[in-house]
Write an enzyme that holds these catalytic residues in place. Structure first.
Site, PDB file in Angstrom:
ATOM      1  N   ASP A 146      61.480 -43.668  37.407  1.00 20.97           N
ATOM      2  CA  ASP A 146      60.353 -42.829  37.809  1.00 20.97           C
ATOM      3  C   ASP A 146      59.864 -43.239  39.193  1.00 20.97           C
ATOM      4  O   ASP A 146      59.638 -44.418  39.466  1.00 20.97           O
ATOM      5  CB  ASP A 146      59.224 -42.970  36.778  1.00 20.97           C
ATOM      6  CG  ASP A 146      58.102 -41.978  36.998  1.00 20.97           C
ATOM      7  OD1 ASP A 146      58.389 -40.843  37.431  1.00 20.97           O
ATOM      8  OD2 ASP A 146      56.936 -42.328  36.726  1.00 20.97           O
ATOM      9  N   GLY A 161      46.836 -40.758  37.071  1.00 19.56           N
ATOM     10  CA  GLY A 161      45.633 -41.372  36.530  1.00 19.56           C
ATOM     11  C   GLY A 161      44.904 -40.410  35.610  1.00 19.56           C
ATOM     12  O   GLY A 161      45.348 -39.296  35.348  1.00 19.56           O
ATOM     13  N   HIS A 188      54.168 -34.022  36.503  1.00 19.53           N
ATOM     14  CA  HIS A 188      53.661 -35.386  36.581  1.00 19.53           C
ATOM     15  C   HIS A 188      52.140 -35.363  36.435  1.00 19.53           C
ATOM     16  O   HIS A 188      51.494 -34.340  36.608  1.00 19.53           O
ATOM     17  CB  HIS A 188      54.039 -36.013  37.924  1.00 19.53           C
ATOM     18  CG  HIS A 188      55.479 -36.389  38.027  1.00 19.53           C
ATOM     19  ND1 HIS A 188      55.901 -37.693  38.136  1.00 19.53           N
ATOM     20  CD2 HIS A 188      56.608 -35.636  38.021  1.00 19.53           C
ATOM     21  CE1 HIS A 188      57.218 -37.723  38.207  1.00 19.53           C
ATOM     22  NE2 HIS A 188      57.672 -36.475  38.137  1.00 19.53           N
ATOM     23  N   THR A 231      49.250 -43.217  32.291  1.00 16.64           N
ATOM     24  CA  THR A 231      47.909 -43.810  32.245  1.00 16.64           C
ATOM     25  C   THR A 231      47.286 -43.722  30.861  1.00 16.64           C
ATOM     26  O   THR A 231      46.604 -44.650  30.416  1.00 16.64           O
ATOM     27  CB  THR A 231      46.997 -43.122  33.276  1.00 16.64           C
ATOM     28  OG1 THR A 231      47.611 -43.204  34.567  1.00 16.64           O
ATOM     29  CG2 THR A 231      45.632 -43.780  33.317  1.00 16.64           C
TER      30      THR A 231
END
Length: 284
Positions: free
Chosen positions: A82, A181, A208, A233
């Site tokens: 990734d 995030g 993503h 996250t």
């Protein structure tokens, strides 16, 4: 037999109208939870790691773990690089046995992005390794970004076709308003842009920055062509918060085999929810 390329996984998802979740792992416990849950639900999953994760755990160690767990659970798994940026690093890991790569050159100008990605594709396809690349950039929430600046960061549908054809990639990561995030407030995703990209590009599309997105938003992106959902996250936060709570309530705890159980349980809930949102249960 059990460690596979993501190409067939994502092509199956595209035909079947679901998405395959890619979970970024950070330790043994994360990998155990992802694989065990996926096997129990008969769901295809991708084990993903950033360059930092591979440095932390060791490429050979991660490959050995994924191979052993795939055989133990009789469940096909893909291990995926990734957000890797360096050709030599990617080449070394491919030669070690990795069969799925994301080359991230999205920070470069369009022509340079194509050049960097094509170099990786030409190398990887010699080893039957699938390649994902990103067009457009993800960011955080920045209130001072102007509309025209935001548009410049998002994936341009017409450019997406040129990019896909020029590079020969197997899947395309798109920028439509997600960010890496967790979100302070619900993001506004550009679904019309995603729909336009789908009309221009027939490759499996990748989202993503999916941690914290609503079930409704995830399922809408899948309807519009997303075949791979990345989650990082959300897993880290579940692990950390549960571990903090347990150690606060049990300050005498000293055995990680005990105090990590609550953290694993919290991550298991996340993995189960993401698999349900992706609609991939029973698809492996």
């Amino acid at each position: 037999m059990y460690v596979v390329s993501t190409k067939q996984m994502l092509n199956n998802a595209q035909r079947g109208g679901y998405a395959v979740p890619a979970f970024n792992i950070h330790n043994l416990e994360t990998m155990q939870v992802v694989v065990e849950t996926a096997a129990n639900l008969h769901a295809p999953v991708i084990i993903a790691g950033t360059p930092g994760t591979f440095t932390h755990a060791g490429t050979e160690n991660l490959l050995a773990l994924v191979s052993a767990m795939a055989k133990q659970y009789h469940h096909p798994l893909a291990i995926h690089l990734d957000h890797h940026t360096k050709f030599d690093d990617i080449a070394q890991k491919v030669r070690s046995g990795v069969r799925s790569v994301m080359i991230d050159a999205s920070h470069l100008p369009f022509a340079q992005n194509i050049s960097r990605v094509k170099e990786v594709v030409d190398f990887c396809h010699r080893f039957d390794v699938s390649v994902e690349a990103e067009l457009g950039q993800l960011g955080g929430q920045e209130d001072d970004v102007q509309v025209n600046e935001v548009d410049a960061l998002y994936t341009n549908p017409a450019q997406a076709r040129e990019f896909a054809e020029a590079t020969g990639i197997d899947s395309l990561a798109v920028a439509i308003g997600t960010a890496h995030g967790m979100y302070a407030s619900a993001p506004v995703l550009d679904f019309s842009r995603l729909e336009n990209i789908r009309q221009w590009v027939n490759l499996p599309l990748v989202l993503h920055g999916a941690s914290g997105l609503s079930t409704k938003d995830i399922q809408q992106t899948i309807k519009l062509g997303i075949c791979k959902i990345n989650v990082a996250t959300e897993l880290k936060n579940a692990f950390l918060q549960s571990l903090k709570n347990y150690l606060t309530e049990h300050p005498e705890a000293t055995d990680p085999r005990d105090y990590l159980q609550s953290a694993k349980s919290a991550m298991r809930d996340v993995v189960s929810k993401v698999i349900a949102d992706c609609g991939c249960e029973g698809r492996a």
